[in-house]
Design a protein around this motif. Sequence first.
Motif, short mmCIF file in Angstrom:
data_model
loop_
_atom_site.label_atom_id
_atom_site.label_comp_id
_atom_site.label_asym_id
_atom_site.label_seq_id
_atom_site.Cartn_x
_atom_site.Cartn_y
_atom_site.Cartn_z
N LEU A 17 12.32 2.27 -12.95
CA LEU A 17 13.50 1.43 -13.17
C LEU A 17 13.10 -0.02 -13.42
N VAL A 18 12.12 -0.50 -12.66
CA VAL A 18 11.69 -1.89 -12.82
C VAL A 18 11.01 -2.10 -14.16
N LEU A 19 10.21 -1.11 -14.58
CA LEU A 19 9.40 -1.26 -15.78
C LEU A 19 10.18 -1.03 -17.08
N GLN A 20 11.27 -0.28 -16.99
CA GLN A 20 11.98 0.15 -18.19
C GLN A 20 12.44 -1.04 -19.02
N SER A 21 12.05 -1.08 -20.27
CA SER A 21 12.54 -2.06 -21.26
C SER A 21 12.31 -3.50 -20.84
N ARG A 22 11.19 -3.81 -20.23
CA ARG A 22 10.89 -5.18 -19.86
C ARG A 22 9.45 -5.52 -20.27
N LEU A 28 6.90 -8.98 -13.83
CA LEU A 28 6.21 -9.73 -12.78
C LEU A 28 7.20 -10.57 -11.98
N THR A 29 8.12 -11.23 -12.67
CA THR A 29 9.13 -12.04 -11.99
C THR A 29 9.97 -11.20 -11.05
N GLN A 30 10.38 -10.01 -11.51
CA GLN A 30 11.23 -9.15 -10.69
C GLN A 30 10.48 -8.62 -9.49
N VAL A 31 9.25 -8.17 -9.70
CA VAL A 31 8.47 -7.61 -8.59
C VAL A 31 8.14 -8.69 -7.56
N GLU A 32 7.74 -9.88 -8.03
CA GLU A 32 7.45 -10.96 -7.09
C GLU A 32 8.70 -11.37 -6.31
N GLY A 33 9.86 -11.30 -6.96
CA GLY A 33 11.12 -11.59 -6.27
C GLY A 33 11.39 -10.58 -5.17
N MET A 34 11.09 -9.31 -5.42
CA MET A 34 11.27 -8.27 -4.41
C MET A 34 10.37 -8.53 -3.20
N GLN A 246 2.00 1.11 14.31
CA GLN A 246 2.33 2.08 13.28
C GLN A 246 3.56 1.65 12.48
N SER A 247 4.49 0.96 13.14
CA SER A 247 5.66 0.44 12.42
C SER A 247 5.24 -0.63 11.43
N LYS A 248 4.27 -1.46 11.81
CA LYS A 248 3.75 -2.46 10.87
C LYS A 248 3.11 -1.79 9.66
N ARG A 249 2.32 -0.78 9.94
CA ARG A 249 1.65 -0.08 8.83
C ARG A 249 2.68 0.52 7.87
N LYS A 250 3.69 1.16 8.42
CA LYS A 250 4.71 1.79 7.58
C LYS A 250 5.47 0.76 6.77
N ALA A 251 5.82 -0.37 7.39
CA ALA A 251 6.58 -1.40 6.69
C ALA A 251 5.77 -2.01 5.56
N LEU A 252 4.51 -2.30 5.82
CA LEU A 252 3.66 -2.88 4.78
C LEU A 252 3.36 -1.88 3.68
N ALA A 253 3.23 -0.61 4.05
CA ALA A 253 2.97 0.44 3.04
C ALA A 253 4.14 0.56 2.08
N GLY A 254 5.35 0.26 2.54
CA GLY A 254 6.52 0.36 1.69
C GLY A 254 6.52 -0.64 0.54
N ALA A 255 5.66 -1.66 0.65
CA ALA A 255 5.60 -2.67 -0.42
C ALA A 255 4.28 -2.65 -1.17
N VAL A 256 3.46 -1.62 -0.93
CA VAL A 256 2.15 -1.59 -1.57
C VAL A 256 2.27 -1.49 -3.09
N TRP A 257 3.19 -0.66 -3.58
CA TRP A 257 3.25 -0.52 -5.04
C TRP A 257 3.69 -1.83 -5.69
N GLN A 258 4.64 -2.57 -5.04
CA GLN A 258 5.04 -3.86 -5.61
C GLN A 258 3.87 -4.84 -5.60
N THR A 259 3.11 -4.84 -4.50
CA THR A 259 1.97 -5.75 -4.39
C THR A 259 0.91 -5.43 -5.42
N ALA A 260 0.60 -4.14 -5.57
CA ALA A 260 -0.40 -3.72 -6.57
C ALA A 260 0.08 -4.04 -7.98
#
Length: 401
Positions: A17-22, A28-34, A246-260
């Motif tokens: 959804l983020v990548l479509q037609s951009r 980059l602007t959208q992902v960094e905003g997230m 473990q909650s920290k790990r899970k929370a940070l893992a949820g943003a790994v794809w945006q960070t990468a």
Amino acid sequence: MDSQLGISEAEMNEMSLVLQSRVATDILTQVEGMLEQRTSVTLNIAVIGESGAGKSAFINAFRGVADDAPEAAETGVTATTQMAKGYPHPNARNVLLWDLPGIGTPSFQPNTYLEDVGLLKYDFFIIVTADRFQQCHYTLAKYITQAQKKFYFVRNKVDRDLEANARRRSQKCLSDDDILMQLRANCEKNLTIGQVETPRVFLLSSFYPQSYDFPALQMTLLEELEGHKQHALLLSLPNLSTSVIQSKRKALAGAVWQTAMATCLSSVGVGSTMHAVVPKLMDTLKSYQQAFCLDDVSLQRLASITGISFEDLQREVTSTFGRQLSAQEVEGCLSQAVSAKQFLVTQLERSVPILGTVVFGGIITFAASYILLTTALKNLSEDGERVMQKVLIVSVCKQNS
């Protein structure tokens, strides 16, 4: 179904959804905003109680700093708080604990106190006491509830109550569990008399945060906060339990794809893509170290609180990402990730086909960055648990000595 890379179907759909037609800059602007939304929120926690209840010591323990540290809240046997003062977390400046003027003093007026200190400013309240329950406690609790704010009742210095019980020789001593049960029942009964339904009471000692109800208080606060404020609190908490780590790990893992993704897109057109992403990955890995309280400053802070030497704590940190964080190490780990997972790039390219087009061949770097960050979270969380166990063992020994 999760891909072999470890990216879930939901993450794949979100990326599409983020990548479509951009174009790359828009993405980059959208992902960094997230990503920024997760760190820009401010959490204000009010700590109130009578003078001498140990509010300042509680604030220091909650933030994981020693009472004599430069950033510590001032402690003392006399009233030290004359006006509200905010203490930001050393590693999370957007999380503030506010030491409010003591209740039960001549200047305290129950009917106007909450208005005077700015009731609406705070996300929730923690009422701290260390002695007998007083009328001002349930008066405050009632007013906070009427204002549709949450409060948590903390009975501090329970180690002192247990020590006093053990010193009694003229009568049969009650067990520690019996004493704690009596303290809890007394607090709950008085809050109920004050027309507070289902009061949350936590028994703890600011000198032994690994013991009693301190970890339970952490988890309760996390469960009852939502969204980005929950995330902010979570990353600011000292590691008092496996659940928090473990909650920290899970929370940070949820943003790994945006960070990468942000890391990969920001390096488009900057020489060798693999080499160009290293500085941003280094910044992310340093933030992971801070989140798990494993950076040198956090370990020094923990050493000053626990009396365990910095060197002994550091020996519990064994992962590459915890001890040998350097540009060369990160680049080497990236290369290993590429060679080990090359066959997965085709799967990712098939799952999110537009990624390869937008990043101009950076899909390999994205996959390697994703693998590196995911591996780092696993290893750092394990380091965090080893350090926590070391502290817990020493804390138990001190209490029993």
